[in-house]
Design an enzyme around this catalytic site. Structure first.
Site, mmCIF file in Angstrom:
data_model
loop_
_atom_site.group_PDB
_atom_site.id
_atom_site.type_symbol
_atom_site.label_atom_id
_atom_site.label_comp_id
_atom_site.label_asym_id
_atom_site.label_seq_id
_atom_site.Cartn_x
_atom_site.Cartn_y
_atom_site.Cartn_z
ATOM 1 N N HIS A 67 37.309 32.669 24.060
ATOM 2 C CA HIS A 67 36.223 31.881 24.601
ATOM 3 C C HIS A 67 36.168 30.803 25.523
ATOM 4 O O HIS A 67 36.857 29.933 25.140
ATOM 5 C CB HIS A 67 34.977 31.670 24.409
ATOM 6 C CG HIS A 67 34.624 30.970 23.170
ATOM 7 N ND1 HIS A 67 34.284 29.460 23.497
ATOM 8 C CD2 HIS A 67 34.776 30.836 21.716
ATOM 9 C CE1 HIS A 67 34.103 28.734 22.121
ATOM 10 N NE2 HIS A 67 34.392 30.198 21.363
ATOM 11 N N ASP A 76 37.888 24.843 19.611
ATOM 12 C CA ASP A 76 37.214 25.749 19.755
ATOM 13 C C ASP A 76 36.411 25.881 21.263
ATOM 14 O O ASP A 76 35.224 24.961 21.232
ATOM 15 C CB ASP A 76 36.458 25.509 19.805
ATOM 16 C CG ASP A 76 34.896 26.788 19.127
ATOM 17 O OD1 ASP A 76 33.550 26.183 18.538
ATOM 18 O OD2 ASP A 76 35.033 27.508 19.298
ATOM 19 N N GLU A 124 30.039 32.621 24.230
ATOM 20 C CA GLU A 124 29.814 32.527 23.436
ATOM 21 C C GLU A 124 29.207 31.851 22.220
ATOM 22 O O GLU A 124 28.854 32.265 20.639
ATOM 23 C CB GLU A 124 31.390 32.428 22.530
ATOM 24 C CG GLU A 124 31.955 33.465 21.518
ATOM 25 C CD GLU A 124 31.588 32.470 20.145
ATOM 26 O OE1 GLU A 124 31.938 32.565 18.951
ATOM 27 O OE2 GLU A 124 31.373 31.023 20.798
ATOM 28 N N GLU A 125 29.298 30.644 22.706
ATOM 29 C CA GLU A 125 28.374 29.479 22.132
ATOM 30 C C GLU A 125 26.996 29.915 21.927
ATOM 31 O O GLU A 125 26.131 28.990 21.313
ATOM 32 C CB GLU A 125 28.719 28.580 22.236
ATOM 33 C CG GLU A 125 30.452 27.629 22.388
ATOM 34 C CD GLU A 125 30.599 26.955 20.323
ATOM 35 O OE1 GLU A 125 32.127 27.279 20.208
ATOM 36 O OE2 GLU A 125 29.794 27.641 19.734
ATOM 37 N N GLU A 139 39.528 32.119 17.889
ATOM 38 C CA GLU A 139 39.631 30.953 17.357
ATOM 39 C C GLU A 139 39.915 29.751 16.174
ATOM 40 O O GLU A 139 40.872 30.821 16.139
ATOM 41 C CB GLU A 139 37.737 31.594 16.359
ATOM 42 C CG GLU A 139 36.611 32.504 17.232
ATOM 43 C CD GLU A 139 36.007 31.552 18.100
ATOM 44 O OE1 GLU A 139 35.375 32.168 18.800
ATOM 45 O OE2 GLU A 139 35.822 30.322 17.936
ATOM 46 N N HIS A 163 32.517 21.375 17.722
ATOM 47 C CA HIS A 163 30.983 21.002 18.097
ATOM 48 C C HIS A 163 30.912 19.458 17.421
ATOM 49 O O HIS A 163 29.737 19.067 17.725
ATOM 50 C CB HIS A 163 30.745 21.978 16.515
ATOM 51 C CG HIS A 163 30.609 22.850 17.310
ATOM 52 N ND1 HIS A 163 29.544 24.445 17.278
ATOM 53 C CD2 HIS A 163 31.552 23.835 17.941
ATOM 54 C CE1 HIS A 163 29.436 25.427 17.520
ATOM 55 N NE2 HIS A 163 30.924 25.134 17.999
HETATM 56 ZN ZN LIG Z 1 34.688 29.509 19.295
#
Ligand SMILES: [Zn+2]
Length: 440
Positions: A122, A151, A185-186, A210, A402
């Site tokens: 993604h 990510d 995706e997030e 991922e 994140h």
């Molecule tokens: Zn991801």
């Protein structure tokens, strides 16, 4: 991947449920080292030649802010990856599931073999525009830092450079390789999910990129065999409005009843190993001087199977039906399912066994099988039809997803590019059909 960070290996999943964002390593199954075959020298040489180029690609992509709601940034990411796919001689398309929504990028490569494989990652991140000012792209020893670098821009880089590696060796033993980069995706893949599921069903295997937990955290790199489905639960309370000053007892306070039901259901999933519920948002009351007639709360729900969702809903309904605090109020329970759970199953397990064998070609190194996470991934959509064999976490090894210190481990670049390239070769050689049977 909607992740959970910071994962001491000994901690059970339950104690981590409260942790925001992360990969919950249910239990790390250390696979016995396989009898290692020698490395494919041509592929390894080509993969090694990619390392510095991969680092440049990561720098290019990290420099593009592409938060899930940053349409302009996502368009720049789409332009970048489409150019890269075209440079690999892929036929490219922009897919737009909803008008005015950002676009996905699809690339199609055709060869002269039988394998039909789809590779997914993604483009979106959780970061707001301008994040680079406080979380700059930088290198520190074996770590490369940057927002979204693991990510999931690392996954995009492994896909692009594994294909470049195979092209450098002249390998075209496949019928079709489809590359799909999505934009949401997030935020649950509400726009791209159906496309991933439909395309997934048209392929023999789907490899999802991922990140794998960093060696600094998990000891060894791994692949993921399960991820939670996501959903939302709702409690909706109906009461009766009244003047809060002159006639409060005429009313039936929906807010008070909601608070009561929230307390009673807060740990409803405590003893469910395959479900998780966290009340996260609530609304009630329009004005201060009025007894609220209605109130609603919503919860983040994670389920490892559809049946787990059914059990969770039943438990919620039963708990609410046991009683109320405010007479004459009604409370309704609803569960909306989002992304489906990803369960590797025998097909995915067979893919993981192959990946383990291939990884052992590189100095006998081990590959962990991560049984599951309460994070969600698009592998759930890819596997929904039950047709393709699906494997997750083939991206770069990294951590701090994140978070401001997100990084990848540089020494995972060549092994991960090698793994993706070799896995495609092996699947093509043995025919994708074998990947569907658990023949190691
Ligand atoms: Zn991801």
């Amino acid at each position: 991947m909607q992740h959970v960070v910071r994962a001491p290996r000994s901690q059970t999943l339950r104690s981590r449920a409260a942790a925001p964002l992360a990969v919950a390593l249910l239990a790390l199954a250390v696979a016995a080292p396989a009898q290692a075959a020698p490395a494919n020298e041509a592929v390894l040489r080509a993969a090694r030649a990619q390392e510095e180029v991969v680092i440049r690609s990561l720098g290019d992509m990290v420099a593009i802010d592409s938060g899930s709601d940053d349409a302009a940034g996502l368009r720049r990411m789409a332009d970048y990856v489409e150019r890269r796919l075209q440079a690999l001689d892929a036929r490219t398309e922009r897919l737009q599931p909803k008008a005015d929504a950002p676009e996905m990028v699809k690339g199609t490569l055709t060869g002269n073999g039988r394998l039909r494989a789809m590779l997914i990652a993604h483009m979106d991140t959780v970061y707001a525009p301008g994040i680079l000012a406080t979380a700059p792209y930088r290198r520190d020893g074996n770590r490369l830092f940057g927002p979204g670098i693991a990510d999931n821009k690392g996954g995009i880089a492994v896909i692009l450079h594994a294909l470049e590696t195979l092209r450098a060796t002249g390998w075209r033993d496949y019928a079709q390789i489809t590359v799909l980069f999505n934009h949401d995706e997030e935020i649950g893949s509400g726009g791209s999910g159906e496309t991933i599921a439909t395309l997934g069903a048209q392929h023999d295997v789907v490899l999802s990129f991922e990140p794998s937990p960093a060696k600094a955290v998990a000891g060894s790199e791994g692949v993921l065999l399960g991820a939670a489905g996501t959903g939302e639960a709702f409690l909706t309370v109906e009461g009766r409005a009244a003047h809060a000053g002159s006639a409060p007892t005429e009313g039936r306070n929906a807010l008070v009843e909601l608070a009561y039901q929230l307390q009673r259901t807060a740990d409803i999933a405590k003893d469910m190993p395959d479900a998780q519920l966290s009340w996260t948002t609530a609304q009630a009351g329009l004005t201060r001087n009025q007894i609220p007639a209605s109130a609603q709360a919503a919860a983040d729900v994670r389920i490892l199977s559809d049946a787990a969702g059914d059990r969770l809903l039943k438990a919620l309904e039963a708990k609410v039906a046991e009683g109320r605090l405010v007479p004459d109020t009604t409370t309704r329970v609803r569960l909306e399912r989002g992304r489906p759970p990803y369960v590797a199953g025998p097909k995915g397990q067979a893919l993981a066994e192959r990946a383990k064998k291939i990884y052992a070609e590189l100095d006998g190194r081990e590959l962990l099988f991560l049984p599951g996470t309460f994070g969600g991934t698009d592998a759930g959509y890819a596997a929904r039809s039950g047709k393709p064999a699906v494997l997750e976490s083939l991206g770069l090894a990294g951590w701090g997803y994140h978070a401001r210190n997100e990084y990848i481990e540089i020494d995972s670049i060549v092994p991960r590019v090698y793994l993706a390239a070799r896995l495609l070769q092996e699947l093509a050689r043995d025919g994708a059909a074998d990947a569907r049977t658990s023949r190691p």
